[in-house]
Design a protein around this motif. Sequence first.
Motif, PDB file in Angstrom:
ATOM      1  N   LEU A 240       0.827  -1.208   0.000  1.00 38.02           N
ATOM      2  CA  LEU A 240       0.000   0.000   0.000  1.00 38.02           C
ATOM      3  C   LEU A 240       0.861   1.258   0.000  1.00 38.02           C
ATOM      4  CD1 LEU A 240      -2.790  -1.121   2.487  1.00 38.02           C
ATOM      5  CD2 LEU A 240      -3.020  -0.802   0.018  1.00 38.02           C
ATOM      6  N   PHE A 241       1.920   1.270   0.797  1.00 35.89           N
ATOM      7  CA  PHE A 241       2.820   2.426   0.794  1.00 35.89           C
ATOM      8  C   PHE A 241       3.389   2.654  -0.603  1.00 35.89           C
ATOM      9  CE2 PHE A 241       3.603   1.927   5.540  1.00 35.89           C
ATOM     10  CZ  PHE A 241       3.078   3.166   5.884  1.00 35.89           C
ATOM     11  N   ALA A 298       6.793   8.085   3.235  1.00 33.68           N
ATOM     12  CA  ALA A 298       5.414   8.486   2.959  1.00 33.68           C
ATOM     13  C   ALA A 298       5.017   9.644   3.864  1.00 33.68           C
ATOM     14  CB  ALA A 298       4.474   7.299   3.138  1.00 33.68           C
ATOM     15  N   THR A 299       5.604  10.781   3.627  1.00 33.72           N
ATOM     16  CA  THR A 299       5.372  11.951   4.466  1.00 33.72           C
ATOM     17  C   THR A 299       5.409  13.202   3.619  1.00 33.72           C
ATOM     18  OG1 THR A 299       6.295  13.260   6.296  1.00 33.72           O
ATOM     19  CG2 THR A 299       7.849  12.015   4.972  1.00 33.72           C
ATOM     20  N   THR A 300       4.787  14.252   4.096  1.00 33.04           N
ATOM     21  CA  THR A 300       4.836  15.526   3.381  1.00 33.04           C
ATOM     22  C   THR A 300       6.108  16.299   3.707  1.00 33.04           C
ATOM     23  OG1 THR A 300       3.587  16.585   5.172  1.00 33.04           O
ATOM     24  CG2 THR A 300       2.333  15.745   3.290  1.00 33.04           C
ATOM     25  N   PRO A 434      12.207  -0.212  -2.252  1.00 31.49           N
ATOM     26  CA  PRO A 434      12.392   1.043  -2.946  1.00 31.49           C
ATOM     27  C   PRO A 434      11.705   2.210  -2.260  1.00 31.49           C
ATOM     28  CG  PRO A 434      10.680  -0.191  -4.006  1.00 31.49           C
ATOM     29  CD  PRO A 434      11.205  -1.064  -2.881  1.00 31.49           C
ATOM     30  N   ALA A 435      12.166   3.390  -2.589  1.00 30.10           N
ATOM     31  CA  ALA A 435      11.534   4.592  -2.087  1.00 30.10           C
ATOM     32  C   ALA A 435      10.958   5.429  -3.200  1.00 30.10           C
ATOM     33  CB  ALA A 435      12.573   5.427  -1.316  1.00 30.10           C
TER      34      ALA A 435
END
Length: 436
Positions: A240-241, A298-300, A434-435
């Motif tokens: 999901l991420f 997964a951050t702003t 992975p990112a």
Amino acid sequence: MTPNPAVPAAVATAAAEAYPRIVGALIRLTGDWDLAEDCAQEALAAALQRWPSTGVPDNPAAWLMTTARNRAIDVLRRASVERSKLQDLAVLSDEGPAADSHGFPDDRLRLIFTCCHPALPLEARVALTLRTICNVRTPDIARAFLVTEATMTRRLTRAKTKIAQAGIPYRVPQGPDLTERLPGVLGVLYVLFTNGYNPDGTPAFADEAIRLARLLRTLLPTLSPAPDTGEVTGLLALFLFQHSRRRARRAPDGRLLTLEQQDRSRWDWDAIAEARALLDGAGEGPYSWQARIAAFHATTGDTDWAGVAACYDALWKQQPTPVIALNRAFAHGYAFGPAEGLALLAAARAGGALDGWPHAVAAEADLTARLGDHARAADLFREAASLAHSPAERDALLERAAARIGEPSAQGQGAVCVPIASAKAATAGCWAAPAR
């Protein structure tokens, strides 16, 4: 008659839920994989033909099961098979897949664990899962594995033959056997997702991997004794991420974008929220650590690279593979300085396992640029581009090279991120978190 656009959608929805149940039930009762698949396919074709005039039935899955069952009875009767098989098929209720009394949820689990049996080669497990459980067309599977349709058809036939001839049991293993087999099942799902995640992969495979991970997480607790589902939960969170960024990974012109280049308003924040909630129930295995790494990205705001590095340290202790070493070196380079990252990267490359892999060269290029040697970094980015597996990756690396020598670049640059390997490479054990 005016075509009803709702019918194909209704068939697709019913197929996603009912197909593995139908195939699993018919395999259990007849022992014939090809017959089960053929009858399931014929039921779907019949629905597309009949439902526009008769309307979508109240229970589409049951309609499909009944139609497939009746077709199987006809085939077996004409073949004059033993009476017991016909009797077994005849007692299937018209309530079809909705009837738990006939063990349909277990049939789905049986099918998953049989397709993923360790006696089969990993590529065969992945292909059989796609074909039998996910109802993916053989030509699409062949393209994912870079082989001809005829070659993939032979591989699928050999896998089914081996299941029959080797007496591979059509069942869900219990107790310690289940614990031993579950990682192999999760590995197959990981490879499915990999192919949907890669730039040159098949996007629908990622959706199928997510669907099957959800299914496993729902059905495994119904077993007695119930297995630990922490790694299933961690794998679903990881999917999901990663999938939450699918709409933002490319620019309008098709270029791949690094994490920092992406428009985060296009990320699926509902999926990210669900994944974060799942982390509370995740385990301490490799997939759960990869999910925690993905959560840091997964951050702003800015990525907590120290947190990423700590997770890679834990992951490295469990899976000291070259690709994990590469990711770990890169994370340490961003967390504690490029010199430390380059030292770890040199150690990871010392054995030669990463030779010819573009992401290892690109990671060295990125860390070298952070040290201030931009000319050397540009050369390394061009070298990585020459090794790239896809045109999109090659173009992205050449863009990085151009930026390092002062040529105009479309957007600011970000971290090089090591992607999950292609479907073919992933089956050889090239795991990564992975990112991008």
